[in-house]
Design a protein around this motif. Structure first.
Motif, short mmCIF file in Angstrom:
data_model
loop_
_atom_site.label_atom_id
_atom_site.label_comp_id
_atom_site.label_asym_id
_atom_site.label_seq_id
_atom_site.Cartn_x
_atom_site.Cartn_y
_atom_site.Cartn_z
N TYR A 108 -37.63 -58.90 -19.55
CA TYR A 108 -36.28 -58.66 -19.02
C TYR A 108 -36.26 -57.36 -18.22
N LYS A 109 -36.93 -56.33 -18.74
CA LYS A 109 -36.99 -55.04 -18.04
C LYS A 109 -37.72 -55.20 -16.71
N GLU A 112 -35.26 -57.51 -14.36
CA GLU A 112 -33.93 -57.01 -14.00
C GLU A 112 -33.87 -55.49 -13.82
N ASN A 113 -34.94 -54.80 -14.23
CA ASN A 113 -34.98 -53.34 -14.18
C ASN A 113 -33.82 -52.73 -14.97
N ARG A 114 -33.45 -53.42 -16.04
CA ARG A 114 -32.39 -52.94 -16.95
C ARG A 114 -32.83 -53.22 -18.38
N ASN A 115 -32.17 -52.58 -19.32
CA ASN A 115 -32.48 -52.74 -20.74
C ASN A 115 -31.66 -53.89 -21.30
N ASP A 119 -27.54 -54.23 -21.90
CA ASP A 119 -26.78 -55.30 -21.26
C ASP A 119 -26.03 -56.14 -22.30
N SER A 122 -22.98 -54.16 -23.29
CA SER A 122 -21.93 -54.07 -22.28
C SER A 122 -21.25 -55.41 -22.01
#
Length: 140
Positions: A108-109, A112-115, A119, A122
């Motif tokens: 996923y990281k 999407e370059n996100r945690n 996510d 949020s």
């Protein structure tokens, strides 16, 4: 009003800032090194993302689960908004082990370059986030 001749002479003779040849070379080399670092970093991230996307079609691959989580977050339903919580929980339940869950987090990281955890927090309500964490933490 014209400047007096002394003022013009003072402006012309003002000492300027000059760097030595060695300092200029060091600054240029440092700048090129930083630019090369960021360029290689961007290429590496793009390569990892491409590899992950290529593996996403294989059932049971961490990238497959990660892509399905992204799709649950994006949820292109009739109204075009909101997270598909049912699909999200279904994907989380299908991940077989804690080891695989760590691999899914990494995939996923990379994609999407996100945690993933950030996510989840949020996108979900407090109760839904607690359910998601319970599903994730129940894996052995």
């Amino acid at each position: 009003m014209a400047l007096p001749a002394l003022a013009i002479q003072a402006i012309k003779n003002k000492p300027g800032i000059s760097l030595g040849k060695k300092a200029t070379n060091v600054l240029l080399a440092t700048g090129m090194g930083v630019a090369a670092f960021w360029g290689v970093r961007a290429l590496w991230r793009a390569l990892k993302k491409d590899i992950r996307e290529g593996r996403a079609l294989q059932e049971g691959d961490p990238s497959n689960y990660a892509i399905r989580l992204v799709m649950a977050f994006e949820n292109d339903n009739a109204f075009g908004w909101g997270t598909d919580e049912e699909a999200l929980f279904m994907v989380l339940e299908q991940i077989p082990t804690a080891s695989m869950m760590r691999k899914v987090n990494r995939a996923y990281k990379d994609l999407e370059n996100r945690n993933l955890s950030a996510d989840l927090q949020s996108e979900l309500t407090t109760e839904e986030f607690a359910i998601a964490n319970e599903i994730i933490n129940s894996k052995r």
